[in-house]
Scaffold this motif. Structure first.
Motif, mmCIF file in Angstrom:
data_model
loop_
_atom_site.group_PDB
_atom_site.id
_atom_site.type_symbol
_atom_site.label_atom_id
_atom_site.label_comp_id
_atom_site.label_asym_id
_atom_site.label_seq_id
_atom_site.Cartn_x
_atom_site.Cartn_y
_atom_site.Cartn_z
ATOM 1 N N THR A 1 47.414 49.997 16.042
ATOM 2 C CA THR A 1 46.247 50.422 15.316
ATOM 3 C C THR A 1 45.207 49.476 14.747
ATOM 4 O OG1 THR A 1 47.411 49.709 13.058
ATOM 5 C CG2 THR A 1 47.753 51.764 13.789
ATOM 6 N N ASN A 2 45.189 48.251 15.835
ATOM 7 C CA ASN A 2 44.056 47.347 15.353
ATOM 8 C C ASN A 2 43.319 47.235 16.568
ATOM 9 O OD1 ASN A 2 46.554 46.769 13.795
ATOM 10 N ND2 ASN A 2 45.081 45.555 12.733
ATOM 11 N N ASP A 3 42.060 46.516 16.260
ATOM 12 C CA ASP A 3 41.108 46.157 17.305
ATOM 13 C C ASP A 3 41.184 45.060 18.351
ATOM 14 O OD1 ASP A 3 39.208 48.515 16.710
ATOM 15 O OD2 ASP A 3 39.170 47.340 14.685
ATOM 16 N N THR B 1 62.494 35.100 9.997
ATOM 17 C CA THR B 1 60.952 35.021 10.181
ATOM 18 C C THR B 1 60.371 35.779 10.897
ATOM 19 O OG1 THR B 1 60.769 32.939 11.543
ATOM 20 C CG2 THR B 1 61.260 32.349 9.279
ATOM 21 N N LEU B 2 59.078 35.946 10.726
ATOM 22 C CA LEU B 2 57.949 36.589 11.460
ATOM 23 C C LEU B 2 57.095 35.751 11.721
ATOM 24 C CD1 LEU B 2 57.411 39.733 9.460
ATOM 25 C CD2 LEU B 2 59.182 39.784 11.181
ATOM 26 N N THR B 3 56.627 35.511 13.018
ATOM 27 C CA THR B 3 55.480 34.650 13.466
ATOM 28 C C THR B 3 54.262 35.695 13.632
ATOM 29 O OG1 THR B 3 56.927 32.939 14.302
ATOM 30 C CG2 THR B 3 54.578 32.988 14.990
ATOM 31 N N VAL B 4 53.288 35.919 12.977
ATOM 32 C CA VAL B 4 52.110 36.752 13.310
ATOM 33 C C VAL B 4 51.403 35.912 13.663
ATOM 34 C CG1 VAL B 4 50.708 38.417 12.130
ATOM 35 C CG2 VAL B 4 53.225 38.069 11.263
ATOM 36 N N THR B 5 50.681 36.367 15.032
ATOM 37 C CA THR B 5 49.526 35.609 15.596
ATOM 38 C C THR B 5 48.457 36.649 15.949
ATOM 39 O OG1 THR B 5 51.208 34.362 16.779
ATOM 40 C CG2 THR B 5 49.016 34.316 17.873
ATOM 41 N N VAL B 6 47.284 36.406 15.448
ATOM 42 C CA VAL B 6 46.058 37.212 15.827
ATOM 43 C C VAL B 6 45.056 36.404 16.345
ATOM 44 C CG1 VAL B 6 44.363 38.743 14.797
ATOM 45 C CG2 VAL B 6 46.539 38.147 13.454
ATOM 46 N N ARG B 7 44.531 36.885 17.605
ATOM 47 C CA ARG B 7 43.379 36.474 18.226
ATOM 48 C C ARG B 7 42.272 37.290 17.953
ATOM 49 N NH1 ARG B 7 45.833 33.046 22.293
ATOM 50 N NH2 ARG B 7 43.771 32.907 23.634
ATOM 51 N N VAL B 8 41.102 36.541 17.657
ATOM 52 C CA VAL B 8 39.845 37.416 17.500
ATOM 53 C C VAL B 8 38.709 36.587 18.158
ATOM 54 C CG1 VAL B 8 40.442 38.364 15.186
ATOM 55 C CG2 VAL B 8 39.471 35.994 15.356
ATOM 56 N N PRO B 9 37.499 37.091 18.487
ATOM 57 C CA PRO B 9 36.652 36.303 19.144
ATOM 58 C C PRO B 9 35.795 35.121 18.369
ATOM 59 C CG PRO B 9 35.899 38.467 19.407
ATOM 60 C CD PRO B 9 37.176 38.457 18.491
ATOM 61 N N THR B 10 35.526 34.001 19.073
ATOM 62 C CA THR B 10 34.619 33.367 18.316
ATOM 63 C C THR B 10 33.219 33.970 17.911
ATOM 64 O OG1 THR B 10 33.798 32.351 20.256
ATOM 65 C CG2 THR B 10 35.496 31.139 19.409
ATOM 66 N N VAL C 1 47.857 40.899 9.881
ATOM 67 C CA VAL C 1 46.950 41.339 10.895
ATOM 68 C C VAL C 1 45.685 41.986 10.417
ATOM 69 C CG1 VAL C 1 46.577 42.650 13.172
ATOM 70 C CG2 VAL C 1 48.809 41.500 12.708
ATOM 71 N N ASN C 2 45.687 42.980 9.648
ATOM 72 C CA ASN C 2 44.702 43.480 9.053
ATOM 73 C C ASN C 2 43.756 42.627 8.139
ATOM 74 O OD1 ASN C 2 45.281 46.163 10.069
ATOM 75 N ND2 ASN C 2 46.276 46.866 8.267
ATOM 76 N N TYR C 3 44.190 41.800 7.619
ATOM 77 C CA TYR C 3 43.625 40.751 6.573
ATOM 78 C C TYR C 3 42.658 39.806 7.741
ATOM 79 C CZ TYR C 3 42.692 37.436 3.010
ATOM 80 O OH TYR C 3 41.801 36.635 2.257
ATOM 81 N N VAL C 4 43.431 39.288 8.553
ATOM 82 C CA VAL C 4 42.724 38.602 9.478
ATOM 83 C C VAL C 4 41.599 39.063 10.168
ATOM 84 C CG1 VAL C 4 42.853 37.090 11.594
ATOM 85 C CG2 VAL C 4 44.736 36.882 10.045
ATOM 86 N N GLU C 5 41.667 40.372 10.830
ATOM 87 C CA GLU C 5 40.748 41.101 11.457
ATOM 88 C C GLU C 5 39.425 41.401 10.347
ATOM 89 O OE1 GLU C 5 41.966 44.616 13.463
ATOM 90 O OE2 GLU C 5 42.867 43.376 15.109
ATOM 91 N N GLY C 6 39.885 41.858 9.352
ATOM 92 C CA GLY C 6 39.047 42.092 8.123
ATOM 93 C C GLY C 6 38.210 41.101 7.772
ATOM 94 N N ARG D 1 28.036 42.034 21.561
ATOM 95 C CA ARG D 1 28.660 42.651 22.472
ATOM 96 C C ARG D 1 28.882 44.108 22.155
ATOM 97 N NH1 ARG D 1 34.004 39.082 23.203
ATOM 98 N NH2 ARG D 1 35.491 40.702 22.274
ATOM 99 N N PRO D 2 29.021 44.845 23.033
ATOM 100 C CA PRO D 2 29.395 46.311 22.799
ATOM 101 C C PRO D 2 30.661 46.768 21.957
ATOM 102 C CG PRO D 2 28.587 46.365 24.856
ATOM 103 C CD PRO D 2 28.618 44.934 24.638
ATOM 104 N N ASP D 3 31.803 46.283 22.462
ATOM 105 C CA ASP D 3 32.847 46.231 21.468
ATOM 106 C C ASP D 3 32.760 45.897 19.949
ATOM 107 O OD1 ASP D 3 32.971 43.909 22.189
ATOM 108 O OD2 ASP D 3 35.127 43.749 22.161
#
Length: 160
Positions: free
Chosen positions: A25-27, A38-47, A119-124, A137-139
């Motif tokens: 459900t994420n971008d 444990t859960l290792t949660v990794t999120v990649r976002v653009p600089t 994930v949502n917190y990091v993206e937000g 950029r378009p996206d």
């Protein structure tokens, strides 16, 4: 299969991908790995500089300040979970991406929900840090347009 793994397998918001789970459900790219309770949660976002069009230039001082602010703000990511134990997130620049990673305890019944919350917190947090005035950029621009549309429709609903 552990109860936590079963929770991810049965979740509508995650899909198995190799030894990890990815949110559906994420971008941006995100993964959750389960190991040793444990859960290792990794999120990649653009600089910021990777989020703008090729015609735009983001000054180093702006990029560095933006990254520092993002790092300070995502430090609170584990607080959106029910986890009793969590590591402070690491934030690293990897080419045109920022990689945010945190490890939280995997509590059956809440593991998928906790991982998605991170994930949502990091993206937000990343999205809130987008600086107005650049051509994106378009996206990225599509995300901004959708958010503006939601804000306007919410404002219209408030007036009714």
């Amino acid at each position: 299969m552990s109860d936590v793994e079963r929770e991810f397998e049965e979740s509508e918001t995650f899909a198995a991908e190799g030894d990890a789970y990815v949110p559906t459900t994420n971008d941006w790219e995100a993964t959750v790995e389960i190991a040793d309770g444990t859960l290792t949660v990794t999120v990649r976002v653009p600089t910021l500089s990777a989020a703008v069009t090729e015609q735009e230039t983001v000054a180093d001082v702006v990029e560095d300040g933006w990254l520092e602010t993002l790092e300070l703000r995502v430090a609170d990511a584990p607080n959106v979970t029910r986890a009793e134990e969590a590591s402070p997130p690491t934030v690293e620049r990897a080419g045109g991406d920022v990689v945010v990673e945190t490890v939280i305890d995997a509590r059956a019944g809440h593991a998928a929900e906790d991982a998605l919350a991170v994930v949502n917190y990091v993206e937000g947090t990343w999205f809130e840090g987008i600086i107005p005035g650049y051509d994106y950029r378009p996206d990225v621009q599509d995300l901004r347009d959708r958010a503006a549309g939601r804000g306007q429709s919410g404002a219209s609903a408030d007036r009714l």
